[in-house]
Design a protein around this motif. Structure first.
Motif, PDB file in Angstrom:
ATOM      1  N   MET A  91       0.827  -1.209   0.000  1.00 18.87           N
ATOM      2  CA  MET A  91       0.000   0.000   0.000  1.00 18.87           C
ATOM      3  C   MET A  91       0.864   1.263   0.000  1.00 18.87           C
ATOM      4  SD  MET A  91      -3.246  -0.834   2.393  1.00 18.87           S
ATOM      5  CE  MET A  91      -3.108  -2.427   3.168  1.00 18.87           C
ATOM      6  N   ILE A  92       1.969   1.202   0.709  1.00 20.04           N
ATOM      7  CA  ILE A  92       2.905   2.336   0.707  1.00 20.04           C
ATOM      8  C   ILE A  92       3.510   2.488  -0.688  1.00 20.04           C
ATOM      9  CG2 ILE A  92       5.084   3.190   1.662  1.00 20.04           C
ATOM     10  CD1 ILE A  92       4.275   1.749   4.301  1.00 20.04           C
ATOM     11  N   GLU A  93       3.842   1.366  -1.326  1.00 24.90           N
ATOM     12  CA  GLU A  93       4.370   1.408  -2.685  1.00 24.90           C
ATOM     13  C   GLU A  93       3.354   2.066  -3.629  1.00 24.90           C
ATOM     14  OE1 GLU A  93       6.587  -1.527  -5.832  1.00 24.90           O
ATOM     15  OE2 GLU A  93       4.885  -2.384  -4.758  1.00 24.90           O
ATOM     16  N   VAL A  94       2.099   1.715  -3.499  1.00 28.53           N
ATOM     17  CA  VAL A  94       1.060   2.326  -4.326  1.00 28.53           C
ATOM     18  C   VAL A  94       1.021   3.831  -4.092  1.00 28.53           C
ATOM     19  CG1 VAL A  94      -1.439   2.493  -4.666  1.00 28.53           C
ATOM     20  CG2 VAL A  94      -0.343   0.250  -4.604  1.00 28.53           C
ATOM     21  N   ALA A  95       1.095   4.249  -2.838  1.00 29.76           N
ATOM     22  CA  ALA A  95       1.069   5.688  -2.521  1.00 29.76           C
ATOM     23  C   ALA A  95       2.260   6.410  -3.151  1.00 29.76           C
ATOM     24  CB  ALA A  95       1.053   5.893  -1.008  1.00 29.76           C
ATOM     25  N   PHE A  96       3.447   5.832  -3.051  1.00 30.97           N
ATOM     26  CA  PHE A  96       4.638   6.457  -3.644  1.00 30.97           C
ATOM     27  C   PHE A  96       4.535   6.526  -5.167  1.00 30.97           C
ATOM     28  CE2 PHE A  96       7.570   5.101   0.093  1.00 30.97           C
ATOM     29  CZ  PHE A  96       7.196   6.226   0.809  1.00 30.97           C
ATOM     30  N   THR A  97       4.024   5.460  -5.789  1.00 33.29           N
ATOM     31  CA  THR A  97       3.939   5.458  -7.245  1.00 33.29           C
ATOM     32  C   THR A  97       2.894   6.444  -7.752  1.00 33.29           C
ATOM     33  OG1 THR A  97       2.408   3.574  -7.251  1.00 33.29           O
ATOM     34  CG2 THR A  97       4.760   3.084  -7.513  1.00 33.29           C
ATOM     35  N   VAL A  98       1.777   6.548  -7.056  1.00 37.25           N
ATOM     36  CA  VAL A  98       0.744   7.517  -7.457  1.00 37.25           C
ATOM     37  C   VAL A  98       1.276   8.935  -7.303  1.00 37.25           C
ATOM     38  CG1 VAL A  98      -1.521   8.451  -6.819  1.00 37.25           C
ATOM     39  CG2 VAL A  98      -1.211   5.981  -7.052  1.00 37.25           C
ATOM     40  N   THR A  99       1.967   9.195  -6.211  1.00 31.36           N
ATOM     41  CA  THR A  99       2.564  10.511  -5.988  1.00 31.36           C
ATOM     42  C   THR A  99       3.565  10.837  -7.088  1.00 31.36           C
ATOM     43  OG1 THR A  99       2.282  10.250  -3.599  1.00 31.36           O
ATOM     44  CG2 THR A  99       3.867  11.910  -4.340  1.00 31.36           C
ATOM     45  N   PHE A 100       4.447   9.887  -7.387  1.00 28.73           N
ATOM     46  CA  PHE A 100       5.450  10.090  -8.433  1.00 28.73           C
ATOM     47  C   PHE A 100       4.775  10.313  -9.785  1.00 28.73           C
ATOM     48  CE2 PHE A 100       8.347   8.519 -11.724  1.00 28.73           C
ATOM     49  CZ  PHE A 100       9.475   9.272 -11.443  1.00 28.73           C
ATOM     50  N   PHE A 101       3.785   9.496 -10.095  1.00 26.27           N
ATOM     51  CA  PHE A 101       3.104   9.601 -11.380  1.00 26.27           C
ATOM     52  C   PHE A 101       2.516  10.996 -11.588  1.00 26.27           C
ATOM     53  CE2 PHE A 101      -0.826   9.285 -13.886  1.00 26.27           C
ATOM     54  CZ  PHE A 101      -0.313   8.805 -15.077  1.00 26.27           C
ATOM     55  N   PHE A 102       1.743  11.463 -10.640  1.00 28.64           N
ATOM     56  CA  PHE A 102       1.103  12.766 -10.810  1.00 28.64           C
ATOM     57  C   PHE A 102       2.109  13.910 -10.793  1.00 28.64           C
ATOM     58  CE2 PHE A 102      -2.763  10.386  -9.794  1.00 28.64           C
ATOM     59  CZ  PHE A 102      -3.549  10.806 -10.857  1.00 28.64           C
ATOM     60  N   ALA A 103       3.124  13.821  -9.940  1.00 23.65           N
ATOM     61  CA  ALA A 103       4.144  14.874  -9.915  1.00 23.65           C
ATOM     62  C   ALA A 103       4.898  14.949 -11.237  1.00 23.65           C
ATOM     63  CB  ALA A 103       5.110  14.645  -8.754  1.00 23.65           C
ATOM     64  N   THR A 104       5.208  13.799 -11.814  1.00 26.27           N
ATOM     65  CA  THR A 104       5.962  13.807 -13.073  1.00 26.27           C
ATOM     66  C   THR A 104       5.127  14.287 -14.251  1.00 26.27           C
ATOM     67  OG1 THR A 104       5.527  11.442 -13.414  1.00 26.27           O
ATOM     68  CG2 THR A 104       7.643  12.038 -12.415  1.00 26.27           C
ATOM     69  N   ILE A 105       3.871  13.865 -14.324  1.00 25.33           N
ATOM     70  CA  ILE A 105       3.076  14.318 -15.470  1.00 25.33           C
ATOM     71  C   ILE A 105       2.771  15.806 -15.371  1.00 25.33           C
ATOM     72  CG2 ILE A 105       2.123  12.060 -16.052  1.00 25.33           C
ATOM     73  CD1 ILE A 105      -0.511  12.923 -14.782  1.00 25.33           C
ATOM     74  N   TYR A 106       2.554  16.308 -14.163  1.00 25.88           N
ATOM     75  CA  TYR A 106       2.315  17.744 -14.026  1.00 25.88           C
ATOM     76  C   TYR A 106       3.597  18.554 -14.226  1.00 25.88           C
ATOM     77  CZ  TYR A 106      -2.529  17.092 -12.802  1.00 25.88           C
ATOM     78  OH  TYR A 106      -3.862  16.772 -12.853  1.00 25.88           O
ATOM     79  N   TYR A 107       4.734  17.982 -13.853  1.00 22.25           N
ATOM     80  CA  TYR A 107       6.009  18.649 -14.128  1.00 22.25           C
ATOM     81  C   TYR A 107       6.237  18.730 -15.637  1.00 22.25           C
ATOM     82  CZ  TYR A 107      10.985  19.707 -14.287  1.00 22.25           C
ATOM     83  OH  TYR A 107      12.195  20.302 -14.559  1.00 22.25           O
ATOM     84  N   ALA A 108       6.015  17.634 -16.337  1.00 21.72           N
ATOM     85  CA  ALA A 108       6.197  17.628 -17.796  1.00 21.72           C
ATOM     86  C   ALA A 108       5.248  18.619 -18.460  1.00 21.72           C
ATOM     87  CB  ALA A 108       5.976  16.218 -18.344  1.00 21.72           C
ATOM     88  N   ARG A 109       4.056  18.694 -17.952  1.00 21.32           N
ATOM     89  CA  ARG A 109       3.080  19.654 -18.504  1.00 21.32           C
ATOM     90  C   ARG A 109       3.512  21.099 -18.227  1.00 21.32           C
ATOM     91  NH1 ARG A 109      -3.033  20.609 -16.479  1.00 21.32           N
ATOM     92  NH2 ARG A 109      -3.665  21.970 -18.180  1.00 21.32           N
ATOM     93  N   ALA A 110       3.978  21.347 -17.011  1.00 28.75           N
ATOM     94  CA  ALA A 110       4.379  22.704 -16.620  1.00 28.75           C
ATOM     95  C   ALA A 110       5.618  23.188 -17.361  1.00 28.75           C
ATOM     96  CB  ALA A 110       4.613  22.780 -15.109  1.00 28.75           C
ATOM     97  N   THR A 111       6.454  22.257 -17.785  1.00 30.83           N
ATOM     98  CA  THR A 111       7.696  22.642 -18.486  1.00 30.83           C
ATOM     99  C   THR A 111       7.603  22.422 -19.983  1.00 30.83           C
ATOM    100  OG1 THR A 111       8.629  20.442 -18.090  1.00 30.83           O
ATOM    101  CG2 THR A 111       9.133  22.167 -16.459  1.00 30.83           C
ATOM    102  N   GLY A 112       6.395  22.282 -20.487  1.00 32.17           N
ATOM    103  CA  GLY A 112       6.193  22.030 -21.915  1.00 32.17           C
ATOM    104  C   GLY A 112       6.640  23.194 -22.769  1.00 32.17           C
ATOM    105  N   ARG A 113       6.657  22.961 -24.072  1.00 32.45           N
ATOM    106  CA  ARG A 113       7.147  23.958 -25.028  1.00 32.45           C
ATOM    107  C   ARG A 113       6.365  25.265 -24.958  1.00 32.45           C
ATOM    108  NH1 ARG A 113       7.463  19.108 -27.974  1.00 32.45           N
ATOM    109  NH2 ARG A 113       9.612  18.582 -28.462  1.00 32.45           N
ATOM    110  N   ALA A 114       5.069  25.167 -24.703  1.00 32.70           N
ATOM    111  CA  ALA A 114       4.241  26.386 -24.687  1.00 32.70           C
ATOM    112  C   ALA A 114       4.490  27.224 -23.442  1.00 32.70           C
ATOM    113  CB  ALA A 114       2.755  26.000 -24.745  1.00 32.70           C
ATOM    114  N   HIS A 115       5.100  26.638 -22.434  1.00 30.13           N
ATOM    115  CA  HIS A 115       5.322  27.359 -21.180  1.00 30.13           C
ATOM    116  C   HIS A 115       6.689  27.969 -21.217  1.00 30.13           C
ATOM    117  CE1 HIS A 115       2.120  24.502 -20.213  1.00 30.13           C
ATOM    118  NE2 HIS A 115       1.625  25.528 -19.556  1.00 30.13           N
TER     119      HIS A 115
END
Length: 115
Positions: A91-115
């Motif tokens: 369950m802790i692994e699931v929490a870490f992976t969900v946290t990592f997943f959302f942080a990385t996709i939002y980071y990639a979105r925030a640093t996209g070419r249009a930004h």
């Protein structure tokens, strides 16, 4: 602290925490076999994106957000099927992976070419 730096820090912390959790889990906390199991080597693919995540490389954030889904799947299956401490660690692994997943996709979105 701006949003991209916060997202990068969340990604770093969750990835490193997942690495330590995986080593501890399969090394001595609840290995499949007494004395440790070969599943400890599941940590090796987690080391591949570490440099890029630490240095804010957008491409690494993009592909690692997909790679982490393998660990999410393992955690979800083991949280459902295991018992005792192994179930809690899953369950802790699931929490870490969900946290990592959302942080990385939002980071990639925030640093996209249009930004």
């Amino acid at each position: 602290m701006n949003n991209t730096k916060l997202l990068q820090n969340i990604s770093i912390v969750s990835l490193i925490a997942l690495i330590f959790l995986s080593v501890a889990w399969e090394g001595w906390l609840a290995p499949l076999k007494p004395g440790g199991s070969m599943l400890i080597f599941k940590v090796l693919p987690l080391l591949a994106p570490l440099f890029g995540i630490l240095h804010g490389k957008r491409y690494t954030y993009q592909w690692s957000s997909l790679m982490i889904l393998v660990y999410f799947t393992e955690g979800a299956v083991r949280a459902w099927s295991d018992h005792g401490i192994s179930q809690i660690l899953a369950m802790i692994e699931v929490a870490f992976t969900v946290t990592f997943f959302f942080a990385t996709i939002y980071y990639a979105r925030a640093t996209g070419r249009a930004h």
